[in-house]
Write a protein that holds these residues in place. Structure first.
Motif, PDB file in Angstrom:
ATOM      1  N   LEU A 172      12.148   3.890  -0.701  1.00  0.00           N
ATOM      2  CA  LEU A 172      13.516   3.968  -1.226  1.00  0.00           C
ATOM      3  C   LEU A 172      14.513   3.367  -0.239  1.00  0.00           C
ATOM      4  O   LEU A 172      15.468   2.695  -0.640  1.00  0.00           O
ATOM      5  CB  LEU A 172      13.879   5.424  -1.526  1.00  0.00           C
ATOM      6  N   GLY A 173      14.299   3.592   1.054  1.00  0.00           N
ATOM      7  CA  GLY A 173      15.177   3.014   2.058  1.00  0.00           C
ATOM      8  C   GLY A 173      15.164   1.497   2.020  1.00  0.00           C
ATOM      9  O   GLY A 173      16.214   0.847   2.100  1.00  0.00           O
ATOM     10  N   SER A 174      13.969   0.908   1.866  1.00  0.00           N
ATOM     11  CA  SER A 174      13.867  -0.554   1.816  1.00  0.00           C
ATOM     12  C   SER A 174      14.506  -1.113   0.548  1.00  0.00           C
ATOM     13  O   SER A 174      15.112  -2.193   0.575  1.00  0.00           O
ATOM     14  CB  SER A 174      12.400  -0.982   1.901  1.00  0.00           C
ATOM     15  N   THR A 175      14.412  -0.386  -0.550  1.00  0.00           N
ATOM     16  CA  THR A 175      14.994  -0.848  -1.814  1.00  0.00           C
ATOM     17  C   THR A 175      16.524  -0.856  -1.753  1.00  0.00           C
ATOM     18  O   THR A 175      17.171  -1.839  -2.133  1.00  0.00           O
ATOM     19  CB  THR A 175      14.529   0.042  -2.975  1.00  0.00           C
ATOM     20  N   ILE A 176      17.111   0.241  -1.269  1.00  0.00           N
ATOM     21  CA  ILE A 176      18.566   0.301  -1.161  1.00  0.00           C
ATOM     22  C   ILE A 176      19.056  -0.711  -0.130  1.00  0.00           C
ATOM     23  O   ILE A 176      20.103  -1.341  -0.306  1.00  0.00           O
ATOM     24  CB  ILE A 176      19.018   1.727  -0.804  1.00  0.00           C
ATOM     25  N   SER A 177      18.285  -0.893   0.931  1.00  0.00           N
ATOM     26  CA  SER A 177      18.644  -1.881   1.941  1.00  0.00           C
ATOM     27  C   SER A 177      18.683  -3.281   1.347  1.00  0.00           C
ATOM     28  O   SER A 177      19.557  -4.096   1.688  1.00  0.00           O
ATOM     29  CB  SER A 177      17.639  -1.829   3.098  1.00  0.00           C
ATOM     30  N   LEU A 178      17.757  -3.556   0.459  1.00  0.00           N
ATOM     31  CA  LEU A 178      17.725  -4.868  -0.198  1.00  0.00           C
ATOM     32  C   LEU A 178      18.981  -5.075  -1.044  1.00  0.00           C
ATOM     33  O   LEU A 178      19.553  -6.168  -1.072  1.00  0.00           O
ATOM     34  CB  LEU A 178      16.472  -4.969  -1.070  1.00  0.00           C
ATOM     35  N   VAL A 179      19.417  -4.019  -1.725  1.00  0.00           N
ATOM     36  CA  VAL A 179      20.656  -4.094  -2.505  1.00  0.00           C
ATOM     37  C   VAL A 179      21.842  -4.351  -1.585  1.00  0.00           C
ATOM     38  O   VAL A 179      22.705  -5.198  -1.857  1.00  0.00           O
ATOM     39  CB  VAL A 179      20.870  -2.793  -3.307  1.00  0.00           C
ATOM     40  N   GLY A 180      21.893  -3.619  -0.464  1.00  0.00           N
ATOM     41  CA  GLY A 180      22.977  -3.806   0.486  1.00  0.00           C
ATOM     42  C   GLY A 180      23.006  -5.213   1.055  1.00  0.00           C
ATOM     43  O   GLY A 180      24.075  -5.807   1.227  1.00  0.00           O
ATOM     44  N   LEU A 181      21.835  -5.757   1.322  1.00  0.00           N
ATOM     45  CA  LEU A 181      21.754  -7.130   1.814  1.00  0.00           C
ATOM     46  C   LEU A 181      22.289  -8.098   0.770  1.00  0.00           C
ATOM     47  O   LEU A 181      23.028  -9.035   1.089  1.00  0.00           O
ATOM     48  CB  LEU A 181      20.296  -7.469   2.151  1.00  0.00           C
ATOM     49  N   GLY A 182      21.958  -7.853  -0.498  1.00  0.00           N
ATOM     50  CA  GLY A 182      22.429  -8.718  -1.578  1.00  0.00           C
ATOM     51  C   GLY A 182      23.929  -8.636  -1.792  1.00  0.00           C
ATOM     52  O   GLY A 182      24.558  -9.613  -2.225  1.00  0.00           O
ATOM     53  N   LEU A 183      24.530  -7.494  -1.464  1.00  0.00           N
ATOM     54  CA  LEU A 183      25.983  -7.356  -1.630  1.00  0.00           C
ATOM     55  C   LEU A 183      26.756  -8.304  -0.716  1.00  0.00           C
ATOM     56  O   LEU A 183      27.931  -8.585  -0.950  1.00  0.00           O
ATOM     57  CB  LEU A 183      26.406  -5.907  -1.351  1.00  0.00           C
ATOM     58  N   GLY A 184      26.083  -8.798   0.307  1.00  0.00           N
ATOM     59  CA  GLY A 184      26.736  -9.761   1.186  1.00  0.00           C
ATOM     60  C   GLY A 184      27.127 -11.038   0.467  1.00  0.00           C
ATOM     61  O   GLY A 184      28.064 -11.736   0.890  1.00  0.00           O
ATOM     62  N   VAL A 234      26.620  -0.371   4.864  1.00  0.00           N
ATOM     63  CA  VAL A 234      26.087   0.936   4.455  1.00  0.00           C
ATOM     64  C   VAL A 234      24.764   0.765   3.703  1.00  0.00           C
ATOM     65  O   VAL A 234      23.799   1.508   3.925  1.00  0.00           O
ATOM     66  CB  VAL A 234      27.115   1.686   3.579  1.00  0.00           C
ATOM     67  N   GLY A 235      24.712  -0.231   2.816  1.00  0.00           N
ATOM     68  CA  GLY A 235      23.488  -0.449   2.063  1.00  0.00           C
ATOM     69  C   GLY A 235      22.334  -0.916   2.931  1.00  0.00           C
ATOM     70  O   GLY A 235      21.215  -0.397   2.840  1.00  0.00           O
ATOM     71  N   MET A 236      22.579  -1.889   3.811  1.00  0.00           N
ATOM     72  CA  MET A 236      21.506  -2.439   4.640  1.00  0.00           C
ATOM     73  C   MET A 236      20.839  -1.379   5.496  1.00  0.00           C
ATOM     74  O   MET A 236      19.612  -1.364   5.646  1.00  0.00           O
ATOM     75  CB  MET A 236      22.062  -3.548   5.543  1.00  0.00           C
ATOM     76  N   HIS A 237      21.619  -0.478   6.056  1.00  0.00           N
ATOM     77  CA  HIS A 237      21.059   0.468   7.016  1.00  0.00           C
ATOM     78  C   HIS A 237      20.496   1.733   6.366  1.00  0.00           C
ATOM     79  O   HIS A 237      20.143   2.681   7.073  1.00  0.00           O
ATOM     80  CB  HIS A 237      22.089   0.783   8.087  1.00  0.00           C
ATOM     81  N   ALA A 238      20.373   1.721   5.035  1.00  0.00           N
ATOM     82  CA  ALA A 238      19.569   2.765   4.379  1.00  0.00           C
ATOM     83  C   ALA A 238      18.124   2.669   4.852  1.00  0.00           C
ATOM     84  O   ALA A 238      17.388   3.662   4.837  1.00  0.00           O
ATOM     85  CB  ALA A 238      19.635   2.595   2.860  1.00  0.00           C
TER      86      ALA A 238
END
Length: 334
Positions: A172-184, A234-238
């Motif tokens: 779950l951490g890697s999935t949310i991190s991927l979303v946070g990375l995409g928000l860039g 915030v998203g990346m560091h999940a």
């Protein structure tokens, strides 16, 4: 060591469960560790630059961006180096994904440092052919980085672990991190003002005004307008914070008996991940409305309250689900 409560027989007490990975040696991903070392060097150089180089860029010390990226990339690289080293399946594919992550982030870090030395903006800069080329390389590298991270995250979902709660926290951490990375990518889109002019900058992290202006100490996030760097961060560091939350739960299980149930820990991981994802959505929505993180309106506050209430409800349900089932009198007699 994690402990799980077993209640299949009357009077059965807590029994220790096996550690997730056991004593096996960690196989660190070397290209990512090399990236971490390079990031550490940039971090040290940035601290020195902040002390002795008084230049400013877009209203902030010129070495501040290199420092933030150095620290963030170092943490990100070490985390993925460890995660990829834990995989028991698809190791070759994971190694290549990690290597691509290393190369793309090393390119980004190198260009950021180069532009600091030159005194130019690294992001969104199309002022001259060299700046435009460097920004184009960074933009391409970021897209490749996201795809490589997607591959690595998918591999985590197809690699089972002995401890279900830890495996879930990492997935779950890697999935949310991927979303946070995409928000860039939201920051690379031109603003209305940029579309109506022939400026040298295309893209921005501030919503409602130009980049620069008053910001939170160290982080630099705008205190007057929306800032898209916040959901990105915030998203990346999940990737680190959700597994860290589970680690704290496991350590607390030495005193809190309820945390020794694997069902409780799984429920708490889902709760932490859901709350974190909701927070990412909230700060994204807040930034897109041009609202500063330090000046939320009533609607933002109410949504935050709902997230807190939902999190507390999730904790309560998780604790209830892990309680040992009471043995009915009929079962005792049978």
């Amino acid at each position: 060591m994690s402990v799980e409560v077993r209640s299949t027989k009357e009077g059965a007490g807590p029994q220790p469960a096996r550690d997730w990975q056991g004593p096996q040696r960690i196989r660190w991903h070397r290209p990512l560790m090399t990236l971490a070392a390079a990031s550490a060097l940039v971090t040290v150089a940035s601290v020195v630059g902040l002390l002795f180089d008084q230049r400013e860029l877009v209203g902030a010390p010129i070495w501040a961006k290199a420092l933030k990226f150095g620290v963030s990339i170092m943490i990100y690289a070490v985390t993925w180096a460890w995660l990829i080293g834990q995989l028991t399946r698809f190791r070759r594919t994971a190694w290549w994904a990690g290597t691509v992550i290393s190369v793309t982030l090393l390119l980004e870090l190198g260009i950021i440092t180069l532009q600091v030395v030159r005194g130019h903006r690294s992001h969104y800069n199309n002022a001259n052919p060299l700046d435009e080329t460097l920004w184009s390389i960074m933009g391409t590298a970021i897209m490749v980085l996201w795809l490589a991270t997607l591959v690595a995250a998918i591999l985590l979902w197809f690699t089972p672990g002995a401890d279900r709660a830890r495996t879930l926290a990492i997935r779950l951490g890697s999935t949310i991190s991927l979303v946070g990375l995409g928000l860039g990518f939201l920051m690379t889109m031109p603003t209305e003002a940029q579309l109506s002019s022939d400026g040298d900058i295309i893209g921005a992290h501030t919503v409602g005004a130009g980049d620069g202006g008053p910001g939170i100490a160290v982080l630099g996030w705008s205190t007057e307008h929306g800032d898209l760097r916040i959901p990105h961060f915030v998203g990346m560091h999940a990737l680190q914070l959700i597994p860290l939350a589970l680690l704290l739960i496991e350590l607390s299980s030495r005193r809190v008996v309820a945390f020794r149930s694997v069902r409780t820990r799984i429920g708490l991981v889902w709760t932490v991940a859901a709350v974190w994802a909701a927070v990412v959505a909230l700060v994204t929505w807040q930034a897109l409305r041009g609202q500063s993180i330090v000046a939320p309106d009533a609607l933002t506050v109410w949504v935050a309250v709902l997230i807190v209430v939902g999190g507390l409800a999730g904790i309560g349900l998780s604790l209830a689900s892990g309680r040992p089932r009471a043995i009915e009198p009929a079962e005792q007699q049978g």
